[in-house]
Design a protein around this motif. Structure first.
Motif, PDB file in Angstrom:
ATOM      1  N   VAL A 172       9.125  -5.031 -49.752  1.00 59.56           N
ATOM      2  CA  VAL A 172      10.524  -4.668 -49.503  1.00 59.56           C
ATOM      3  C   VAL A 172      10.999  -5.365 -48.242  1.00 59.56           C
ATOM      4  O   VAL A 172      10.220  -5.736 -47.373  1.00 59.56           O
ATOM      5  N   LYS A 222      16.903   4.186 -49.781  1.00 60.02           N
ATOM      6  CA  LYS A 222      16.993   3.116 -50.778  1.00 60.02           C
ATOM      7  C   LYS A 222      17.858   1.968 -50.272  1.00 60.02           C
ATOM      8  O   LYS A 222      17.590   0.800 -50.569  1.00 60.02           O
ATOM      9  N   GLN A 223      18.884   2.279 -49.500  1.00 63.13           N
ATOM     10  CA  GLN A 223      19.729   1.229 -48.920  1.00 63.13           C
ATOM     11  C   GLN A 223      18.908   0.303 -48.036  1.00 63.13           C
ATOM     12  O   GLN A 223      19.111  -0.911 -48.026  1.00 63.13           O
ATOM     13  N   ARG A 226      15.330  -0.787 -50.473  1.00 65.12           N
ATOM     14  CA  ARG A 226      15.515  -1.179 -51.872  1.00 65.12           C
ATOM     15  C   ARG A 226      14.477  -0.519 -52.786  1.00 65.12           C
ATOM     16  O   ARG A 226      14.154  -1.027 -53.856  1.00 65.12           O
TER      17      ARG A 226
END
Length: 289
Positions: A172, A222-223, A226
């Motif tokens: 990520v 999640k922002q 991801r």
């Protein structure tokens, strides 16, 4: 617990910093900073957490980390023993985009270095051959000055950028938090994961650590990664399990528990889903013991 934000001291008369550290043990706090970091380990060994990647470091290794990438290099327990004669030593280079001036890497001749900087957002660990061939460049930077110092850094980046293969670590990418509160919040979250991933971590618990509601935390996490928190935690745990499987003769049930899984069947299922192999297949292919 209040998060610690690392500030890299500026070096008078230089556009980037070369830092030589020699101490008993390396850090315990997950941290990040706006500088790129290129580190050569001269002595010591331990476990590193880079983004969502768990790995090992030892003397001779070179890591290249992008700006704002959460990371920590934590020495093995023996280095914290008062009776131990072990020591830890590394040389690190810290620089920012503006070190080279605005749009410097936009020129066609430097497109490979620009790609290297982009890949560093996930963290890069050089293989042993590349690390060995580039370690003298880092050592020379420590004693160089003036234009020669600047030239060696560019040469080093060019050598890394034109390597035939660059293996990234974290799956990520982390974007820059927008305020000091954001820096503290994400640091606290990652430190909690690092310290407690072998235990059960519920969404309610991690949201409370971040001082957010569950729904707000899920959107926030999640922002920035991801990934959902559950996916991130599973990848973190399975990556840790990979090290145990390859580097020990522990049975798989014990490894599952040590990696945070109380249900061996669920561990086996997640392991195969994320690695494409069963634990026994992984040991046969990568086992070193």
């Amino acid at each position: 617990m209040k998060a610690v934000r690392f500030i890299i001291p500026k070096t008078s008369g230089n556009s980037f910093r070369v830092q030589h550290e020699r101490q008993t043990a390396f850090y315990e706090t997950i941290h990040f900073h706006p500088e790129y970091q290129l580190t050569l380990f001269i002595n010591g060994e331990g476990t590193c957490f880079i983004g969502n990647k768990v790995d090992r470091f030892k003397a001779g290794d070179i890591f290249f980390l992008g700006k704002n990438l959460p990371h920590v290099f934590k020495s093995d327990p023996i280095f914290y023993n008062d009776q131990s004669k072990q020591n830890s030593e590394c040389i690190s280079i810290f620089f920012k985009d503006e070190t080279f001036g605005r749009e410097f890497f936009e020129t066609p001749e430097l497109s490979q270095i620009k790609r290297l900087l982009e890949l560093s957002a996930h963290g890069i660990k050089l293989d042993r051959n590349k690390a060995e061939s580039n370690s003298n460049y880092i050592k020379n930077l420590k004693i160089a000055s003036g234009f020669n110092r600047f030239r060696i850094l560019l040469d080093l980046l060019d050598r890394l950028a034109n390597s035939s293969e660059l293996n990234t670590l974290s799956t990520v990418e982390f974007t820059k938090p927008s305020s000091m509160i954001e820096h503290e919040r994400i640091d606290v979250v990652f430190r909690h994961i690092s310290n407690h991933f072998q235990e059960e971590i519920t969404l309610n618990e991690i949201a409370e650590v971040a001082n957010m509601t569950v729904n707000s935390f899920c959107r926030y996490f999640k922002q920035r990664t991801r990934k959902t928190f559950t996916d991130f935690l599973n990848e973190f745990r399975i990556d840790y399990a990979c090290k145990l499987i390859a580097g020990s003769n522990q049975n798989f049930s014990a490894i599952a528990i040590n990696s945070g899984y109380n249900n061996t069947s669920y561990f086996n299922r997640k392991f195969k889903q994320l690695t494409g192999m069963s634990p026994i297949q992984y040991r046969r292919k990568y086992g070193t013991v």
